[in-house]
Design an enzyme around this catalytic site. Structure first.
Site, mmCIF file in Angstrom:
data_model
loop_
_atom_site.group_PDB
_atom_site.id
_atom_site.type_symbol
_atom_site.label_atom_id
_atom_site.label_comp_id
_atom_site.label_asym_id
_atom_site.label_seq_id
_atom_site.Cartn_x
_atom_site.Cartn_y
_atom_site.Cartn_z
ATOM 1 N N ARG A 24 -4.460 -12.288 -1.196
ATOM 2 C CA ARG A 24 -3.128 -11.780 -1.538
ATOM 3 C C ARG A 24 -2.751 -12.068 -2.989
ATOM 4 N NH1 ARG A 24 0.452 -11.028 3.166
ATOM 5 N NH2 ARG A 24 -0.912 -9.885 4.552
ATOM 6 N N ARG A 28 3.922 -10.573 -3.662
ATOM 7 C CA ARG A 28 5.330 -10.843 -3.963
ATOM 8 C C ARG A 28 5.615 -12.103 -4.764
ATOM 9 N NH1 ARG A 28 7.234 -9.859 2.099
ATOM 10 N NH2 ARG A 28 5.183 -10.811 2.296
ATOM 11 N N ARG A 37 7.007 -2.611 -7.192
ATOM 12 C CA ARG A 37 7.401 -2.203 -5.845
ATOM 13 C C ARG A 37 8.787 -1.564 -5.845
ATOM 14 N NH1 ARG A 37 8.305 -5.317 -0.222
ATOM 15 N NH2 ARG A 37 10.116 -6.019 -1.337
ATOM 16 N N ASP A 74 -3.707 -2.343 2.678
ATOM 17 C CA ASP A 74 -3.381 -3.180 3.837
ATOM 18 C C ASP A 74 -4.382 -2.901 4.941
ATOM 19 O OD1 ASP A 74 -1.015 -5.046 4.627
ATOM 20 O OD2 ASP A 74 -1.562 -3.944 6.436
ATOM 21 N N TYR A 151 -2.243 -5.619 16.531
ATOM 22 C CA TYR A 151 -1.058 -4.925 16.014
ATOM 23 C C TYR A 151 -0.820 -3.606 16.744
ATOM 24 C CZ TYR A 151 -0.787 -8.252 12.160
ATOM 25 O OH TYR A 151 -0.651 -9.401 11.419
HETATM 26 O O1 CP3 Z 1 -5.255 -9.772 -1.172
HETATM 27 C C1 CP3 Z 1 -4.712 -8.850 -1.818
HETATM 28 O O2 CP3 Z 1 -4.088 -9.041 -2.872
HETATM 29 C C2 CP3 Z 1 -4.924 -7.422 -1.337
HETATM 30 C C3 CP3 Z 1 -3.883 -6.846 -0.570
HETATM 31 C C4 CP3 Z 1 -3.682 -7.147 0.915
HETATM 32 C C5 CP3 Z 1 -2.431 -6.924 1.535
HETATM 33 N N1 CP3 Z 1 -2.584 -7.097 2.877
HETATM 34 C C6 CP3 Z 1 -1.220 -6.525 0.807
HETATM 35 C C7 CP3 Z 1 0.080 -6.748 1.453
HETATM 36 C C8 CP3 Z 1 -4.591 -7.528 1.912
HETATM 37 C C9 CP3 Z 1 -6.050 -7.951 1.800
HETATM 38 C C10 CP3 Z 1 -3.862 -7.491 3.155
HETATM 39 C C11 CP3 Z 1 -4.485 -7.782 4.458
HETATM 40 C C12 CP3 Z 1 -3.632 -7.950 5.652
HETATM 41 N N2 CP3 Z 1 -2.510 -7.248 6.011
HETATM 42 C C13 CP3 Z 1 -3.926 -8.847 6.709
HETATM 43 C C14 CP3 Z 1 -5.154 -9.744 6.790
HETATM 44 C C15 CP3 Z 1 -5.038 -10.923 5.918
HETATM 45 C C16 CP3 Z 1 -4.107 -11.985 6.395
HETATM 46 O O3 CP3 Z 1 -3.134 -12.243 5.669
HETATM 47 O O4 CP3 Z 1 -4.355 -12.559 7.458
HETATM 48 C C17 CP3 Z 1 -2.910 -8.700 7.676
HETATM 49 C C18 CP3 Z 1 -2.805 -9.495 8.974
HETATM 50 C C19 CP3 Z 1 -2.034 -7.680 7.236
HETATM 51 C C20 CP3 Z 1 -0.844 -7.121 7.942
HETATM 52 C C21 CP3 Z 1 0.341 -7.344 7.109
HETATM 53 N N3 CP3 Z 1 0.698 -6.534 6.040
HETATM 54 C C22 CP3 Z 1 1.247 -8.434 7.156
HETATM 55 C C23 CP3 Z 1 1.216 -9.532 8.183
HETATM 56 C C24 CP3 Z 1 2.133 -8.263 6.074
HETATM 57 C C25 CP3 Z 1 3.220 -9.196 5.635
HETATM 58 C C26 CP3 Z 1 4.555 -8.859 6.176
HETATM 59 C C27 CP3 Z 1 5.611 -9.662 5.478
HETATM 60 O O5 CP3 Z 1 6.652 -9.063 5.203
HETATM 61 O O6 CP3 Z 1 5.396 -10.858 5.208
HETATM 62 C C28 CP3 Z 1 1.793 -7.080 5.407
HETATM 63 C C29 CP3 Z 1 2.436 -6.512 4.214
HETATM 64 C C30 CP3 Z 1 1.730 -6.738 2.929
HETATM 65 N N4 CP3 Z 1 0.416 -6.446 2.738
HETATM 66 C C31 CP3 Z 1 2.281 -7.252 1.726
HETATM 67 C C32 CP3 Z 1 1.258 -7.248 0.788
HETATM 68 C C33 CP3 Z 1 1.326 -7.636 -0.657
HETATM 69 C C34 CP3 Z 1 3.723 -7.650 1.496
HETATM 70 C C35 CP3 Z 1 4.565 -6.418 1.613
HETATM 71 C C36 CP3 Z 1 5.660 -6.257 0.588
HETATM 72 O O7 CP3 Z 1 5.380 -6.140 -0.625
HETATM 73 O O8 CP3 Z 1 6.789 -6.170 1.055
#
Ligand code: CP3
Length: 353
Positions: A24, A28, A37, A74, A151
């Site tokens: 990640r 954020r 964003r 994602d 999910y």
């Molecule tokens: O690593 C990186 O920088 C690449 C981008 C990346 C994102 N999601 C961007 C993201 C990667 C590799 C993921 C993988 C992902 N997404 C996983 C597996 C990794 C892990 O963390 O276990 C999972 C379970 C998801 C599903 C998901 N998407 C979740 C649980 C969330 C967070 C929700 C929250 O509000 O906390 C997301 C959203 C997400 N994906 C964000 C980012 C930067 C945040 C969204 C935002 O900007 O509002």
């Protein structure tokens, strides 16, 4: 490539220092990410626009000396492409408008054609690769079949996985059908990312660790093995290494190392030196600093980085990372302290030739 330490470490070849990237790393905790964003409108508008996705992928690389870039996207793009309707409710994380609740919904699922339904991801991969201009390698990724199914069936995040585990025990045949569709989708998606320019791939099995040992083997690991067996191994004369990360999978490292992947991601509960003794002859290791370390002061971060490096010990085969994603509340300067500490402290573990 100017800096191929990441790819070399995954293949357990010598490097002058231990390469590092952060799960990640584009997200954020970076003010410039939040700014982009805002301009895009939402996370999904950001992820679905290749120009924005390229911009935010490169942001952490402009700030820190990272040794790899990871595609900004994602894991839930696949179920979205299958028609489940992904959305993000403010403060609640990812959700689906049409979670899978009925047998016919699961039987009707199709494998999305990446070139058609996930075109925006492939366009982003190609554009990021061009923009990187050979500086560092680009990582593509996907979720694991089981983690995606969590999910898809729960409809969003879950604290106890009650719905999918009921299916697992009552209707294993139906869950197996869903997992096979997901595995076919993930294989096609990762291969399409490789063809578009991804130089390594990582599979996030975030929820595999919530399963019993027997259920993990049957419902998660078996499908990971099928995916790895179907991946493109070489592209433009270069090996394309694969990394499998099962969060909470520390008890099963030998089993995971046996599926044919090149590297294992480790969460922070494992001692990386012990993990190396168990599976280091077969795979490289990626990890595994506790993400919460980054809330401590730079001196403490440096000390904890030193401990992980010392635990792994001499030689190649280690890609430094956190044990899970960086928290959105992390001070960016602390990520810089981590990256610099890895580079400075690791040189002594790599023989100078
Ligand atoms: O690593 C990186 O920088 C690449 C981008 C990346 C994102 N999601 C961007 C993201 C990667 C590799 C993921 C993988 C992902 N997404 C996983 C597996 C990794 C892990 O963390 O276990 C999972 C379970 C998801 C599903 C998901 N998407 C979740 C649980 C969330 C967070 C929700 C929250 O509000 O906390 C997301 C959203 C997400 N994906 C964000 C980012 C930067 C945040 C969204 C935002 O900007 O509002």
């Amino acid at each position: 490539m100017k800096n191929d330490t990441f790819l070399r470490a995954l293949l357990r070849q010598p490097t002058p220092y231990t390469p590092v990237w952060i799960m990640r790393q584009a997200g954020r905790y970076l003010p410039e990410y939040n700014e982009t964003r805002r301009r895009a409108g939402s996370f999904l508008d950001l992820a679905k626009n290749p120009d924005y996705a390229t911009e935010v992928t490169l942001q952490p690389l402009a700030r820190f000396n990272l040794d790899a870039a990871i595609l900004f996207s994602d894991i839930l793009t696949i179920p979205d492409a299958m028609g489940l309707g992904l959305y993000f409710a403010e403060g609640e994380g990812p959700k689906f408008e049409r979670p899978l609740r009925e047998e016919w919904e699961i039987r009707n699922l199709g494998v999305p054609d990446p070139a058609e339904h996930l075109r925006y991801v492939l366009d982003a991969v190609a554009q990021i690769r061009r923009s990187l201009n050979g500086e560092v390698p680009l990582i593509g990724f996907s979720g694991s079949p089981y983690t995606l199914a969590c999910y898809m069936v729960e409809g969003g995040a879950s604290s106890d996985f009650r719905t999918i585990k009921t299916m697992l025990y009552d209707r294993p045949d139906l869950l197996h059908h869903l997992l096979q569709v997901n595995a076919n989708a993930v294989t096609a998606y990762l291969n399409a990312q490789i063809e578009a320019g991804a130089q390594a791939v990582m599979i996030f099995d975030t929820w595999g660790g919530s399963l019993s040992a027997a259920a993990y083997r049957e419902f998660s690991l078996d499908y990971l093995q099928r995916i790895v067996a179907g991946l493109i191994r070489e592209r433009d004369g270069q090996r394309v290494p694969s990394i499998v990360f099962t969060k909470g999978g520390g008890l099963w490292l030998e089993d995971i190392a046996a599926i044919g992947c090149d590297a294992l991601g480790l969460d922070w509960t494992c001692d990386i030196g012990v993990a190396r003794a168990r599976v280091g002859g077969k795979v490289a290791l990626q990890g595994n600093l506790d993400p919460m370390t980054l809330f401590s002061q730079p001196d403490s971060i440096r000390e904890q980085v030193g401990r992980v490096l010392a635990s792994y010990g001499e030689g190649s085969g280690h890609v430094f990372n956190l044990g899970h994603g960086v928290s959105q509340f992390t001070p960016p300067a602390h990520v810089g302290a981590l990256v610099d500490a890895v580079h400075e402290l690791s040189a002594r573990y790599h023989a100078t030739t």
